[in-house]
Scaffold this motif. Structure first.
Motif, mmCIF file in Angstrom:
data_model
loop_
_atom_site.group_PDB
_atom_site.id
_atom_site.type_symbol
_atom_site.label_atom_id
_atom_site.label_comp_id
_atom_site.label_asym_id
_atom_site.label_seq_id
_atom_site.Cartn_x
_atom_site.Cartn_y
_atom_site.Cartn_z
ATOM 1 N N LYS A 1 57.545 38.833 39.541
ATOM 2 C CA LYS A 1 56.205 37.396 39.368
ATOM 3 C C LYS A 1 55.499 37.551 40.914
ATOM 4 O O LYS A 1 55.850 37.063 42.004
ATOM 5 N N VAL A 2 53.972 36.861 40.602
ATOM 6 C CA VAL A 2 53.111 37.028 41.812
ATOM 7 C C VAL A 2 52.596 35.325 40.663
ATOM 8 O O VAL A 2 52.374 35.065 39.986
ATOM 9 N N PRO A 3 51.558 35.417 41.726
ATOM 10 C CA PRO A 3 51.786 34.829 43.920
ATOM 11 C C PRO A 3 53.672 34.487 44.235
ATOM 12 O O PRO A 3 54.258 34.279 43.321
ATOM 13 N N ALA A 4 53.452 34.849 44.993
ATOM 14 C CA ALA A 4 54.836 34.039 45.974
ATOM 15 C C ALA A 4 53.794 34.666 47.696
ATOM 16 O O ALA A 4 53.172 35.197 47.917
ATOM 17 N N ASN B 1 47.383 33.589 37.588
ATOM 18 C CA ASN B 1 48.033 32.668 38.553
ATOM 19 C C ASN B 1 48.247 33.152 40.291
ATOM 20 O O ASN B 1 47.654 31.912 40.727
ATOM 21 N N PRO B 2 47.661 34.007 40.707
ATOM 22 C CA PRO B 2 47.771 34.269 42.529
ATOM 23 C C PRO B 2 46.140 33.565 42.522
ATOM 24 O O PRO B 2 45.983 33.279 43.745
ATOM 25 N N ARG B 3 45.192 34.105 41.336
ATOM 26 C CA ARG B 3 43.392 33.487 41.344
ATOM 27 C C ARG B 3 44.030 31.767 41.609
ATOM 28 O O ARG B 3 43.482 30.923 42.772
ATOM 29 N N ARG B 4 44.361 31.424 41.199
ATOM 30 C CA ARG B 4 44.844 29.370 41.015
ATOM 31 C C ARG B 4 45.401 29.174 42.463
ATOM 32 O O ARG B 4 44.371 28.215 43.334
#
Ligand code: GSH
Length: 205
Positions: free
Chosen positions: A52-55, A11-14
């Motif tokens: 959760k990440v991202p934030a 998700n952070p990679r997105r």
């Protein structure tokens, strides 16, 4: 603004790919160590209460979580290149594709990895191996659908690159942890699209 990320987490990679596609490379990125449970610390939870990440921490101190919400905000601030649709119709169709990928491809793959991979045991307790395996089977139906879409159009949402491609690519890369490779499973169009995506500078993150 500050973006809280975790290396290798999809998700952070997105968000990182989304930023790279927009040519934004000066946003401060702060790594959060999921393996040591840093995301469950009081100080991180004060920013992201569901741990959760991202934030994305805004300059006024407010914090946005949820990948799509963060991307919507960035798209508003930096409209070019457009990745989420230029009018009501295009926005809705791109969102439909993106949500299909997120809910019916990313979610079962994440469940499969989280419930079957020993490396994810620190994040997912208890792990239910049978449930994980069944989710791994279930995502094949979505892979089949995606393969069909990419047989008739160059990109996940249609004739141009969008956020839906980013979501699908980060998902597929994460699926390596369940030893899934589209080509080996017979999804030749999905594999060709993945290889095309892998050549983009934003995919090198
Ligand atoms: N729906 C959220 C999902 C966020 C999410 O699940 N992030 C993972 C990393 S990819 C995470 O923080 N996992 C930590 C945990 O589940 O304990 C989004 O779209 O951002």
């Amino acid at each position: 603004m500050k973006l809280y990320i975790s290396p290798r987490a999809p998700n952070p990679r997105r968000v990182q790919m989304f930023l790279a596609e927009k040519g934004i490379n000066d946003l401060e990125q702060i790594p959060v160590d999921l393996n040591s449970g840093e995301h469950r610390s009081e100080s991180y939870r004060s920013k992201s209460p569901l741990a959760k990440v991202p934030a994305l921490e805004l300059d006024d101190g407010r914090v946005l979580t949820e990948t799509r919400a963060i991307c919507t905000y960035i798209e508003g601030l930096y409209p070019e290149p457009n990745l989420m649709g230029i009018d009501a119709t295009e926005r809705a169709f791109i969102e439909m594709a993106d949500r299909r990928v997120e809910w019916y491809f990313m979610l079962p793959i994440a469940n499969c990895v989280r419930h079957t991979h020993p490396g994810l045991a620190t994040l997912e307790q208890p792990q239910f191996a049978d449930f994980g395996a069944s989710q791994g089977e279930k995502m094949l139906g979505t892979a089949q659908w995606l393969d069909g879409e990419l047989a008739k159009q160059p990109w996940v949402a249609g004739d141009r690159f969008t956020i839906a491609d980013i979501t699908a690519f980060c998902t597929l890369e994460f699926a390596k942890l369940m030893r899934f490779k589209a080509g080996e499973a017979g999804f030749v169009h999905l594999q060709a699209w993945r290889d095309k995506m892998a050549g983009r500078p934003s995919a090198q993150i």
